[in-house]
Structure formats: C-alpha cells, structure tokens
Scaffold this active site. Structure first.
Site, PDB file in Angstrom:
ATOM      1  N   GLU A   1       0.819  -1.220   0.000  1.00  0.00           N
ATOM      2  CA  GLU A   1       0.000   0.000   0.000  1.00  0.00           C
ATOM      3  C   GLU A   1       0.851   1.267   0.000  1.00  0.00           C
ATOM      4  O   GLU A   1       0.408   2.322   0.438  1.00  0.00           O
ATOM      5  CB  GLU A   1      -0.946   0.007   1.210  1.00  0.00           C
ATOM      6  CG  GLU A   1      -1.904  -1.162   1.274  1.00  0.00           C
ATOM      7  CD  GLU A   1      -2.989  -1.148   0.197  1.00  0.00           C
ATOM      8  OE1 GLU A   1      -2.833  -0.413  -0.806  1.00  0.00           O
ATOM      9  OE2 GLU A   1      -3.968  -1.878   0.367  1.00  0.00           O
TER      10      GLU A   1
ATOM     11  N   TYR B   1     -15.255  13.651  20.627  1.00  0.00           N
ATOM     12  CA  TYR B   1     -13.926  13.190  20.214  1.00  0.00           C
ATOM     13  C   TYR B   1     -13.885  12.716  18.769  1.00  0.00           C
ATOM     14  O   TYR B   1     -12.836  12.795  18.121  1.00  0.00           O
ATOM     15  CB  TYR B   1     -13.374  12.138  21.195  1.00  0.00           C
ATOM     16  CG  TYR B   1     -12.518  12.818  22.229  1.00  0.00           C
ATOM     17  CD1 TYR B   1     -13.113  13.591  23.217  1.00  0.00           C
ATOM     18  CD2 TYR B   1     -11.138  12.772  22.159  1.00  0.00           C
ATOM     19  CE1 TYR B   1     -12.333  14.283  24.135  1.00  0.00           C
ATOM     20  CE2 TYR B   1     -10.356  13.460  23.069  1.00  0.00           C
ATOM     21  CZ  TYR B   1     -10.958  14.217  24.058  1.00  0.00           C
ATOM     22  OH  TYR B   1     -10.186  14.909  24.946  1.00  0.00           O
TER      23      TYR B   1
END
Ligand code: 13P
Length: 210
Positions: free
Chosen positions: A73, A119
């Site tokens: 990747e 968050y």
C-alpha cells in the site's frame, strides 16, 4: 524523536492495535515521515509482531532503501503524505466497524458517520470521504486517495478499510481508534432516533480544538 525511537514506537503501537483487535492477521500498515524519507511496515507483516530492525525504510522519492520489502500500500501512504504535508504518519487498518461503514450501499456522501461524540469531531473532523473500491496495492488508487486526503484527515476505502493521518504517529493511532469506536456507535445506533451534535456544537469543537 530519533529514527530509532520511532521504530520502537511503531512496533509498540502496532502490537497494541493488534492486541486490542484493531488489526488481525497481516492486515493493516503504518507509515511515518522522517527528515530523510519514510518508515513503513513491511508487506505481509503482522502489526502484532513487528521488528524495529526490519521495518522498511524508504527514500524521499519513495524508493526502497533498507529493511524488509515495504507494504504493497505504498501508493496509498504516498497519496496521503503528499496531500497533507503537516501529517507525520498514516495508519491503515481493516478494523471491523469502520470497514463495515465503507461496505454500506448508501453510506452518506462525505459524512458516513454522524457527529455523535465530541472526540469523533475533534479527531476525525467534519468530513470522512469514501474512496471508490480499488484492489489492495493498486497504484491506480493514488489520484482518488490524494484528492480525498486534500479535504480530510481520514477517509474510508470502500469495501476495504479506514486510512487515517495524524501530525504524529501517536495522533494517527489515536484517531484510527476513535474512528473505529465512532463507527461502532454509528452501527449500534442505526435505525434508532439518536441525538447528534448540532452544527453549532460541531463548529464550537472545531474552533476550540482545531
Ligand atoms: P501489506 O501486508 O502489503 O501491508 O498489505 C496489507 C493490507 O492491509 C492491504 O490493504
């Protein structure tokens, strides 16, 4: 942090992600920007058993300099780190709930996870683009990932998994964890009348915490 410290931290955080089920088998890969190139987890390695001495080292032009062969990747990581010069690290996982959101037939453009908790907004931000499906390691994904990364700190690869950037390696890991837990909440609450944060609350979080 020295390169040696970063190698150790990469192994420690990889093991922690693996131990808590954020990655399984040899899934996932992590890259870290260095002053003289990049560190990257080796291809087919388990995040649970990384060896600091065998982490791949890449040159500023992304050629392989040392250590084991880098993740397939590399194009994915290059796309994100090139689009976001302020990012110091990229974490790609196949964590179950974020991956599930990326498998939905109609996930909701650019915001497939609603702003349910502070968050999530503070770490992931307002946008979570979904990049269309590409075969893992396919270099053809690079322009689409680059475009998505220009607009957002984190993205989902359709039918594959989340990709998260952060100012530091620790930031990127924390954001990947927060994204996975937020995806879990979103799936748990699917079909229920959940109370989302209001646009004013989201604006307040982003202006206070950046
Ligand atoms: P690598 O083992 O080459 O890093 O690939 C694992 C992965 O997560 C593919 O998306």
């Amino acid at each position: 942090m020295t390169e040696s410290d970063l190698r150790d931290l990469l192994c420690e955080l990889g093991a922690s992600l693996f131990a808590r089920g954020y990655s399984v088998g040899s899934a996932g890969n992590i890259s870290v920007r260095l002053p003289d190139g990049y560190l990257m987890t080796p291809t087919n390695s388990s995040l649970g058993r990384l060896d600091p001495a065998r982490i791949s080292k890449l040159a500023p032009d992304w050629s392989h300099l040392g250590g084991d062969k880098p993740s397939k990747e590399v194009f994915l990581h290059r796309a994100v780190l090139t689009a976001r010069p302020e990012a110091g690290a990229v974490v790609h996982l196949h964590s179950t709930c974020a991956t599930a959101i990326g498998c939905l037939a109609a996930p909701g453009e650019d915001a497939p996870i609603p702003p349910l908790t502070p968050y999530f907004v503070m770490r992931v931000g307002r946008r979570l683009p979904i990049v269309p499906y590409y075969r893992p390691g396919d270099s053809a994904m690079e322009p689409a990932v680059h475009q998505a990364a220009l607009e957002a700190r984190a993205l989902l690869l359709a039918n594959h998994g989340p990709v998260v950037s952060g100012k530091t390696l620790v930031d990127a890991v924390y954001t990947a964890e927060e994204l996975e837990e937020s995806a879990k909440l979103a799936l748990m609450l699917r079909g229920m009348p959940a109370r989302e944060l209001t646009p004013a609350q989201v604006d307040d979080l982003l202006s206070t915490f950046g």
